[in-house]
Write a protein that holds these residues in place. Structure first.
Motif, mmCIF file in Angstrom:
data_model
loop_
_atom_site.group_PDB
_atom_site.id
_atom_site.type_symbol
_atom_site.label_atom_id
_atom_site.label_comp_id
_atom_site.label_asym_id
_atom_site.label_seq_id
_atom_site.Cartn_x
_atom_site.Cartn_y
_atom_site.Cartn_z
ATOM 1 N N ALA A 71 5.561 2.687 -15.585
ATOM 2 C CA ALA A 71 5.627 3.936 -15.866
ATOM 3 C C ALA A 71 7.080 4.912 -16.036
ATOM 4 O O ALA A 71 7.154 5.693 -17.103
ATOM 5 C CB ALA A 71 3.948 5.483 -14.983
ATOM 6 N N TRP A 72 7.731 4.552 -15.140
ATOM 7 C CA TRP A 72 8.810 5.014 -14.807
ATOM 8 C C TRP A 72 9.949 4.000 -14.733
ATOM 9 O O TRP A 72 11.056 4.326 -14.691
ATOM 10 C CB TRP A 72 9.081 5.885 -13.180
ATOM 11 C CG TRP A 72 7.787 6.382 -12.506
ATOM 12 C CD1 TRP A 72 7.975 8.399 -13.358
ATOM 13 C CD2 TRP A 72 6.735 6.037 -12.175
ATOM 14 N NE1 TRP A 72 6.970 8.189 -13.010
ATOM 15 C CE2 TRP A 72 6.147 7.746 -12.246
ATOM 16 C CE3 TRP A 72 6.352 5.628 -11.737
ATOM 17 C CZ2 TRP A 72 4.829 7.905 -11.496
ATOM 18 C CZ3 TRP A 72 4.811 6.135 -10.945
ATOM 19 C CH2 TRP A 72 4.347 6.795 -10.506
ATOM 20 N N SER A 117 0.985 -0.766 -0.172
ATOM 21 C CA SER A 117 0.016 0.036 0.390
ATOM 22 C C SER A 117 1.425 0.972 0.354
ATOM 23 O O SER A 117 0.358 2.096 -0.739
ATOM 24 C CB SER A 117 -0.984 -0.351 1.003
ATOM 25 O OG SER A 117 -0.400 0.199 2.449
ATOM 26 N N ALA A 126 5.367 5.815 -4.910
ATOM 27 C CA ALA A 126 5.539 5.118 -6.672
ATOM 28 C C ALA A 126 5.414 6.641 -7.215
ATOM 29 O O ALA A 126 7.359 7.040 -7.347
ATOM 30 C CB ALA A 126 4.721 4.657 -7.275
ATOM 31 N N THR A 172 5.402 11.486 -17.700
ATOM 32 C CA THR A 172 5.968 9.798 -16.940
ATOM 33 C C THR A 172 6.472 11.235 -15.903
ATOM 34 O O THR A 172 6.472 10.648 -14.385
ATOM 35 C CB THR A 172 7.310 8.776 -17.313
ATOM 36 O OG1 THR A 172 7.617 9.360 -17.438
ATOM 37 C CG2 THR A 172 6.512 7.926 -18.442
ATOM 38 N N GLU A 186 -0.278 -5.327 -9.582
ATOM 39 C CA GLU A 186 -0.887 -3.956 -9.473
ATOM 40 C C GLU A 186 0.316 -3.258 -9.869
ATOM 41 O O GLU A 186 0.089 -2.084 -10.543
ATOM 42 C CB GLU A 186 -1.398 -3.364 -9.014
ATOM 43 C CG GLU A 186 -2.716 -2.310 -7.979
ATOM 44 C CD GLU A 186 -3.671 -2.245 -7.090
ATOM 45 O OE1 GLU A 186 -3.861 -1.044 -6.494
ATOM 46 O OE2 GLU A 186 -3.672 -2.996 -6.616
ATOM 47 N N LEU A 187 1.408 -3.021 -8.511
ATOM 48 C CA LEU A 187 2.112 -2.493 -8.386
ATOM 49 C C LEU A 187 2.725 -2.808 -10.105
ATOM 50 O O LEU A 187 4.268 -1.565 -10.566
ATOM 51 C CB LEU A 187 3.625 -2.770 -7.335
ATOM 52 C CG LEU A 187 3.016 -2.865 -6.718
ATOM 53 C CD1 LEU A 187 3.280 -3.191 -4.589
ATOM 54 C CD2 LEU A 187 3.070 -1.378 -5.873
ATOM 55 N N ASP A 226 2.500 1.679 -3.095
ATOM 56 C CA ASP A 226 1.475 2.595 -4.718
ATOM 57 C C ASP A 226 1.416 3.863 -3.933
ATOM 58 O O ASP A 226 1.185 4.268 -4.698
ATOM 59 C CB ASP A 226 0.597 1.933 -4.227
ATOM 60 C CG ASP A 226 -0.632 2.232 -5.397
ATOM 61 O OD1 ASP A 226 -0.074 2.263 -6.629
ATOM 62 O OD2 ASP A 226 -1.418 2.428 -5.314
ATOM 63 N N ALA A 243 2.447 -2.969 -13.158
ATOM 64 C CA ALA A 243 1.508 -1.883 -14.046
ATOM 65 C C ALA A 243 2.007 -0.498 -14.007
ATOM 66 O O ALA A 243 2.211 0.698 -14.132
ATOM 67 C CB ALA A 243 0.271 -2.082 -13.748
ATOM 68 N N ARG A 244 1.585 0.289 -11.968
ATOM 69 C CA ARG A 244 2.088 1.359 -11.606
ATOM 70 C C ARG A 244 3.630 1.851 -11.767
ATOM 71 O O ARG A 244 3.914 2.633 -12.346
ATOM 72 C CB ARG A 244 1.973 0.741 -10.231
ATOM 73 C CG ARG A 244 1.871 2.558 -9.405
ATOM 74 C CD ARG A 244 1.284 3.384 -9.091
ATOM 75 N NE ARG A 244 1.135 4.563 -8.389
ATOM 76 C CZ ARG A 244 0.840 5.712 -8.199
ATOM 77 N NH1 ARG A 244 0.798 6.117 -9.810
ATOM 78 N NH2 ARG A 244 0.927 6.240 -7.455
ATOM 79 N N TYR A 245 4.630 1.236 -11.595
ATOM 80 C CA TYR A 245 5.704 1.364 -11.800
ATOM 81 C C TYR A 245 6.316 1.441 -13.557
ATOM 82 O O TYR A 245 7.363 1.366 -13.395
ATOM 83 C CB TYR A 245 6.585 0.575 -10.698
ATOM 84 C CG TYR A 245 7.086 1.069 -9.309
ATOM 85 C CD1 TYR A 245 7.848 1.695 -8.724
ATOM 86 C CD2 TYR A 245 6.048 0.946 -8.774
ATOM 87 C CE1 TYR A 245 8.105 2.240 -7.701
ATOM 88 C CE2 TYR A 245 5.964 1.313 -7.192
ATOM 89 C CZ TYR A 245 6.932 2.038 -6.856
ATOM 90 O OH TYR A 245 7.164 2.814 -5.542
ATOM 91 N N GLN A 247 -0.241 -9.552 -4.757
ATOM 92 C CA GLN A 247 -0.320 -8.016 -4.907
ATOM 93 C C GLN A 247 0.939 -7.599 -6.096
ATOM 94 O O GLN A 247 0.714 -5.749 -6.210
ATOM 95 C CB GLN A 247 0.338 -7.547 -3.659
ATOM 96 C CG GLN A 247 -0.436 -7.814 -1.888
ATOM 97 C CD GLN A 247 -0.007 -7.183 -1.013
ATOM 98 O OE1 GLN A 247 1.157 -7.182 -0.822
ATOM 99 N NE2 GLN A 247 -1.010 -6.479 0.015
#
Length: 308
Positions: free
Chosen positions: A280-281, A242, A248, A307, A273-274, A245, A276-278, A270
């Motif tokens: 971006a960078w 959490s 990030a 980004t 989702e992370l 996320d 996909a989140r990271y 988990q």
């Protein structure tokens, strides 16, 4: 200084999610004991070693919180995390810090990670494997801050650091706990390390362990509001999914272009989702697993308008 101790029944199935919930609520330390021990006051503290599973099907999980914590609020928060948790056997008591520290010292033993890294309690002799000329030995006294090397999340980070060429590099340990990762990075050849944690107890433990390992001149521990705003070629963050996320963008900004990051404290399931989140960078994102815990590692792309 006294602390509030919460103990709860758990099984080898419920233990990972219950432990994660307690840490998310600010537990300073979490350990396991056999639920069927005849003399509770004489139970040995048990934290599964690297690659090991808990020895008991039914256990009591014990968490330490700062003095003055509201027990009713803690139980209500745990219930909100997972309504299926068994909270009927919850028990509270006040303990002194020396009781907890003595139990930990009695049970902890030297551990090795990767090719060179060895974690050795400050009061024990070096094992033979830690006497090699190129060994990176960390003498540890975690006190009441999380991070002894025995938990899979910390082990995953230590193995990742051990596999990097850290010579002359600067490292950020975000969510430093005992400072074990920052100290290990310095022992592995890093030039300097900054360590950040929002718990003042962790700052004290990190400073103490830096001095114990003769790296205090190269390691600075900071509360988040006091930490320098800069980037690093190596970043490691062993917190919780959490928080990873939520933080990030900040962790991405603290990783230099071309720099490497490791994210740990992630329960299996988990990671998607992370990832996909990271993405971006970071490029070259990869996953490593130990027991029920995940580490994500990647390489920072150059910042751009899309980004950051």
């Amino acid at each position: 200084m006294p602390y509030l101790e919460l103990s709860l029944p758990c099984t080898d199935v419920s233990q990972p999610r219950l432990e994660a919930a307690l840490e998310d609520l600010g537990a300073l330390a979490v350990t396991l004991t056999d639920a069927h021990a005849d003399a509770p006051d004489e139970q040995a503290i048990f934290e599964p070693g690297v690659g090991e599973q808990p020895l008991w099907g039914e256990m009591r999980l014990t968490a330490l919180f700062p003095e003055g914590s509201d027990g009713d609020l803690l139980l209500a928060a745990l219930e909100s995390f997972d309504a299926g948790l068994d909270l009927g056997g919850a028990a509270f008591r006040v303990v002194e810090d020396q009781d907890w520290e003595r139990a930990w010292l009695d049970q902890f033993h030297p551990l090795s990670f990767g090719r060179r890294t060895h974690i050795v309690p400050w009061n024990q002799d070096l094992p033979e494997a830690a006497r090699d000329a190129d060994a990176a030995v960390v003498r540890l006294d975690p006190g009441l801050a999380f991070g002894s090397g025995t938990h899979p999340t910390t082990a995953l980070c230590l193995e990742w650091l051990d596999g990097l060429d850290l010579a002359g590099r600067e490292v950020l340990d975000f969510g430093c706990g005992s400072g074990i990762l920052a100290v290990a990075a310095l022992k592995l050849g890093a030039a300097r390390a900054d360590a950040i944690d929002n718990d003042p107890q962790a700052i004290l433990a990190t400073d103490d362990n830096a001095a114990r390992n003769d790296v205090a001149d190269r390691l600075r521990a900071w509360l988040p509001e006091d930490a320098p705003q800069r980037d690093y070629p190596v970043v490691v963050a062993n917190i919780l999914a959490s928080a990873l996320d939520l933080l990030a963008p900040q962790l991405a900004a603290r990783t230099a272009p071309g720099g490497r990051i490791a994210l740990s404290g992630i329960l299996a399931g988990q990671e998607d989702e992370l990832l996909a989140r990271y993405a971006a960078w970071f490029d070259a994102l990869e996953v490593a697993r130990r027991e029920d815990w995940i580490r994500i590692a990647g390489v920072r792309r150059a910042a751009n308008a899309a980004t950051g």
